[in-house]
Motif scaffolding. Sequence first.
Motif, PDB file in Angstrom:
ATOM      1  N   GLY A  16       0.844  -1.191   0.000  1.00 56.17           N
ATOM      2  CA  GLY A  16       0.000   0.000   0.000  1.00 56.17           C
ATOM      3  C   GLY A  16       0.874   1.232   0.000  1.00 56.17           C
ATOM      4  O   GLY A  16       2.096   1.147   0.123  1.00 56.17           O
ATOM      5  N   ALA A  17       0.218   2.382  -0.173  1.00 55.80           N
ATOM      6  CA  ALA A  17       0.980   3.629  -0.161  1.00 55.80           C
ATOM      7  C   ALA A  17       0.021   4.781   0.048  1.00 55.80           C
ATOM      8  O   ALA A  17      -1.206   4.594   0.051  1.00 55.80           O
ATOM      9  CB  ALA A  17       1.735   3.808  -1.466  1.00 55.80           C
ATOM     10  N   GLU A  18       0.602   5.944   0.223  1.00 58.94           N
ATOM     11  CA  GLU A  18      -0.220   7.132   0.416  1.00 58.94           C
ATOM     12  C   GLU A  18       0.310   8.234  -0.495  1.00 58.94           C
ATOM     13  O   GLU A  18       1.540   8.396  -0.609  1.00 58.94           O
ATOM     14  CB  GLU A  18      -0.122   7.568   1.869  1.00 58.94           C
ATOM     15  N   TYR A  19      -0.595   8.959  -1.152  1.00 61.32           N
ATOM     16  CA  TYR A  19      -0.153  10.085  -1.964  1.00 61.32           C
ATOM     17  C   TYR A  19       0.294  11.222  -1.067  1.00 61.32           C
ATOM     18  O   TYR A  19      -0.303  11.465  -0.018  1.00 61.32           O
ATOM     19  CB  TYR A  19      -1.296  10.576  -2.857  1.00 61.32           C
ATOM     20  N   GLY A  20       1.342  11.921  -1.482  1.00 69.57           N
ATOM     21  CA  GLY A  20       1.823  13.051  -0.704  1.00 69.57           C
ATOM     22  C   GLY A  20       0.920  14.264  -0.904  1.00 69.57           C
ATOM     23  O   GLY A  20       0.015  14.240  -1.740  1.00 69.57           O
ATOM     24  N   THR A  21       1.202  15.310  -0.130  1.00 65.82           N
ATOM     25  CA  THR A  21       0.437  16.545  -0.293  1.00 65.82           C
ATOM     26  C   THR A  21       1.415  17.654  -0.672  1.00 65.82           C
ATOM     27  O   THR A  21       2.624  17.459  -0.607  1.00 65.82           O
ATOM     28  CB  THR A  21      -0.274  16.942   1.015  1.00 65.82           C
ATOM     29  N   GLY A  22       0.869  18.802  -1.024  1.00 69.35           N
ATOM     30  CA  GLY A  22       1.709  19.968  -1.350  1.00 69.35           C
ATOM     31  C   GLY A  22       2.647  19.648  -2.490  1.00 69.35           C
ATOM     32  O   GLY A  22       2.240  19.107  -3.514  1.00 69.35           O
ATOM     33  N   LYS A  23       3.932  19.936  -2.251  1.00 72.98           N
ATOM     34  CA  LYS A  23       4.936  19.746  -3.282  1.00 72.98           C
ATOM     35  C   LYS A  23       5.000  18.298  -3.755  1.00 72.98           C
ATOM     36  O   LYS A  23       5.400  18.001  -4.857  1.00 72.98           O
ATOM     37  CB  LYS A  23       6.308  20.137  -2.713  1.00 72.98           C
ATOM     38  N   ARG A  24       4.659  17.385  -2.852  1.00 74.47           N
ATOM     39  CA  ARG A  24       4.752  15.969  -3.181  1.00 74.47           C
ATOM     40  C   ARG A  24       3.436  15.398  -3.710  1.00 74.47           C
ATOM     41  O   ARG A  24       3.276  14.190  -3.795  1.00 74.47           O
ATOM     42  CB  ARG A  24       5.249  15.180  -1.968  1.00 74.47           C
ATOM     43  N   GLY A  25       2.476  16.284  -4.024  1.00 73.89           N
ATOM     44  CA  GLY A  25       1.206  15.831  -4.578  1.00 73.89           C
ATOM     45  C   GLY A  25       1.474  15.055  -5.870  1.00 73.89           C
ATOM     46  O   GLY A  25       2.333  15.435  -6.648  1.00 73.89           O
ATOM     47  N   GLY A  26       0.745  13.965  -6.082  1.00 75.61           N
ATOM     48  CA  GLY A  26       0.976  13.187  -7.302  1.00 75.61           C
ATOM     49  C   GLY A  26       2.024  12.104  -7.126  1.00 75.61           C
ATOM     50  O   GLY A  26       2.099  11.169  -7.901  1.00 75.61           O
ATOM     51  N   TRP A  27       2.845  12.234  -6.087  1.00 76.91           N
ATOM     52  CA  TRP A  27       3.853  11.205  -5.812  1.00 76.91           C
ATOM     53  C   TRP A  27       3.416  10.396  -4.595  1.00 76.91           C
ATOM     54  O   TRP A  27       2.802  10.926  -3.681  1.00 76.91           O
ATOM     55  CB  TRP A  27       5.205  11.837  -5.510  1.00 76.91           C
ATOM     56  N   LEU A  28       3.773   9.134  -4.620  1.00 79.05           N
ATOM     57  CA  LEU A  28       3.481   8.332  -3.427  1.00 79.05           C
ATOM     58  C   LEU A  28       4.529   8.695  -2.389  1.00 79.05           C
ATOM     59  O   LEU A  28       5.715   8.739  -2.703  1.00 79.05           O
ATOM     60  CB  LEU A  28       3.548   6.842  -3.775  1.00 79.05           C
ATOM     61  N   SER A  29       4.071   8.968  -1.168  1.00 78.30           N
ATOM     62  CA  SER A  29       5.080   9.457  -0.232  1.00 78.30           C
ATOM     63  C   SER A  29       5.252   8.596   1.002  1.00 78.30           C
ATOM     64  O   SER A  29       6.163   8.812   1.769  1.00 78.30           O
ATOM     65  CB  SER A  29       4.798  10.893   0.154  1.00 78.30           C
ATOM     66  N   SER A  30       4.376   7.634   1.224  1.00 74.28           N
ATOM     67  CA  SER A  30       4.736   6.662   2.255  1.00 74.28           C
ATOM     68  C   SER A  30       4.177   5.308   1.851  1.00 74.28           C
ATOM     69  O   SER A  30       3.214   5.234   1.084  1.00 74.28           O
ATOM     70  CB  SER A  30       4.272   7.102   3.638  1.00 74.28           C
ATOM     71  N   PHE A  31       4.823   4.293   2.333  1.00 71.10           N
ATOM     72  CA  PHE A  31       4.583   2.948   1.811  1.00 71.10           C
ATOM     73  C   PHE A  31       4.249   1.976   2.932  1.00 71.10           C
ATOM     74  O   PHE A  31       4.916   1.957   3.963  1.00 71.10           O
ATOM     75  CB  PHE A  31       5.833   2.471   1.072  1.00 71.10           C
ATOM     76  N   SER A  58      15.309   7.209  -6.228  1.00 68.48           N
ATOM     77  CA  SER A  58      14.497   8.215  -5.581  1.00 68.48           C
ATOM     78  C   SER A  58      13.088   7.668  -5.381  1.00 68.48           C
ATOM     79  O   SER A  58      12.674   6.714  -6.037  1.00 68.48           O
ATOM     80  CB  SER A  58      14.451   9.477  -6.424  1.00 68.48           C
ATOM     81  N   PHE A  59      12.370   8.294  -4.477  1.00 71.23           N
ATOM     82  CA  PHE A  59      11.014   7.837  -4.232  1.00 71.23           C
ATOM     83  C   PHE A  59      10.112   8.157  -5.414  1.00 71.23           C
ATOM     84  O   PHE A  59       9.081   7.533  -5.596  1.00 71.23           O
ATOM     85  CB  PHE A  59      10.490   8.409  -2.925  1.00 71.23           C
TER      86      PHE A  59
END
Length: 571
Positions: free
Chosen positions: A442-457, A488-489
């Motif tokens: 599973g993962a979670e989408y990031g917010t702000g600058k990291r929107g669109g990228w998965l930021s935790s797994f 990179s993530f």
Amino acid sequence: MKYEELCKIYERLEATSSRLDKTEILANFLHKLKKEKNKEIIYLLRGSVFPDYSQKEVGISAQLAIKAISKATGIPAEDVVEEWKKSGDLGKTAEKLVKKKKQITLFQKELTTEKVLENLRKAAELEGPGTIEKKISLLAELLSAAKPIEARYLIRTVLGELRVGTGEGIMRDAITWACFGREKAKEYVASVEAAYDKANDFAAVFEAACHGVKKLEEIMLVPGKPVKVMLALKAKNIADAFEQVGKPAAFEFKYDGFRMMLNKSEDGKITIFTRRLEDVTKQFPEVVEYVKKYIKAKSFIIDSEAVGYSPRTKKYRPFQEISQRIKRKYDIEKLSKELPVEVNVFDIIYYNGKSLLNEPFRKRSELLRKIVKGKKLELKPAEQLITDSESKAESFFRKALKAGHEGLMAKNLDAPYKPGARVGYMLKIKPEEKEFDLVIVGAEYGTGKRGGWLSSFVIACRDEKTGNFLEVGKVGTGIKEKQEVGLSFDELTKMLKPLIVEEHGRDVRIKPKIVVTVVYQNIQKSPKYASGFALRFPRITRLRPDRSPSDIATLSEIREEWEKETGRKKS
Ligand code: ATP
């Protein structure tokens, strides 16, 4: 000073990537600046109009800048945008359009650095109705007087895109060369750096350096103005820590939260800064109350670590879970109830009008414990043990881990406090890390600058009985991991996106395919995850394309490790 003169310096700085060349260009310029009364021009060199400690912002977006360019040149905003699309650089666009217009202008007033500072500062102070129009006018006034090259750098400055490579290190060296001579740089650079770490203001440091090293040393801490925090080095274990900081040493719990500098200025005002010098006073109203309630002194700067805890279970929670409080601008009261913090104070560097930087830690710590009367889950001195016994320190270490903390800090009792420095006066000791190969489910989408990228797994082990994958924790992202994984993530996101099988808001489920090595510190029982266990302080260190999900750690292996750790089973 003529703004054009400064712009020529920007141009020269931009043209070289050599650090030495940049330092030389800057040092020569600063040499000239020594004669100027207004040393604040130095802020413009850094692409700002305020000192580094300031939180103020000019607050002009690309949209406003476009309107200002249009107003100053008489060219419609749509045409400015068209031009911008071609170059992708609004600075260059302004330069080109100003050049076009200048062919028909006969008279022109010289633009000065003072005028640039004045208008941009005015823009930063504006509030209330009409702010936008006034900001546009202030910038348009500058642009109307600007030569093409000046327009380029003006726009880059207001957009925070100057990027001429005038970082802290280069500025420090250039000031040293300009004031003490290049040959003597080695002798004086540490004094310039120490002054900057206290003041975070290059104009003040430069002014002092112009008057010699004594004046530099007189730069003082001022409560209410942020100062850089002292940083830690590592120790392998307790014995190594004693070796590095001497015996006896102070050991303290290492809390997994974030650094808070608690300030009370002479007028009684309380301010809280992070280690990145951000003012977070508004975000932590409860901490302001604790400071008032539990710390008795007229003025101070106190170093501390704020750690989050669950209001329901009163258990400490990892930093990631409370980090959103630092940036939050709304619902602050509500958030302070949902994600409360306990503040653990551990050092004091200013007290009742005097700097304590050069006092030994032993004295600072004693004073701190005298003036802070604390309360658990609110504000209190960090748990501390002063000892010369390895076995006592070891059992203190176990106590810290058992209470859910990251480990210990070991501190040299005779050491001063060096703002901004990583000098080995305090060391972190963490348990030896262990690792498992696990699969991402599973993962979670990031917010702000990291929107669109998965930021935790979300990572899982394998239940050997059923073949199911059971969650054992969540891994966040960070620069450090990036360096270690060698990937990179963002790249990891690209690999995982095609494997997404379900989405719920920001959370996604991922087909178990990607195997990673995860290092962690210890294992805890946890009802939060399907396996019943949670890895503490997990980090992804490697991708394992050579392994399939059937090769990963099993539930019984995790249980066995947990039994070993908690003493239920002998290793
Ligand atoms: P670094 O500070 O090295 O950049 P980091 O943020 O991961 O990295 P660590 O080096 O792991 O932090 O540990 C040092 C940090 O531990 C301090 O900066 C401080 O925020 C925190 N800390 C927690 N408890 C204490 C304590 N009792 N004394 C000093 N620092 C503490």
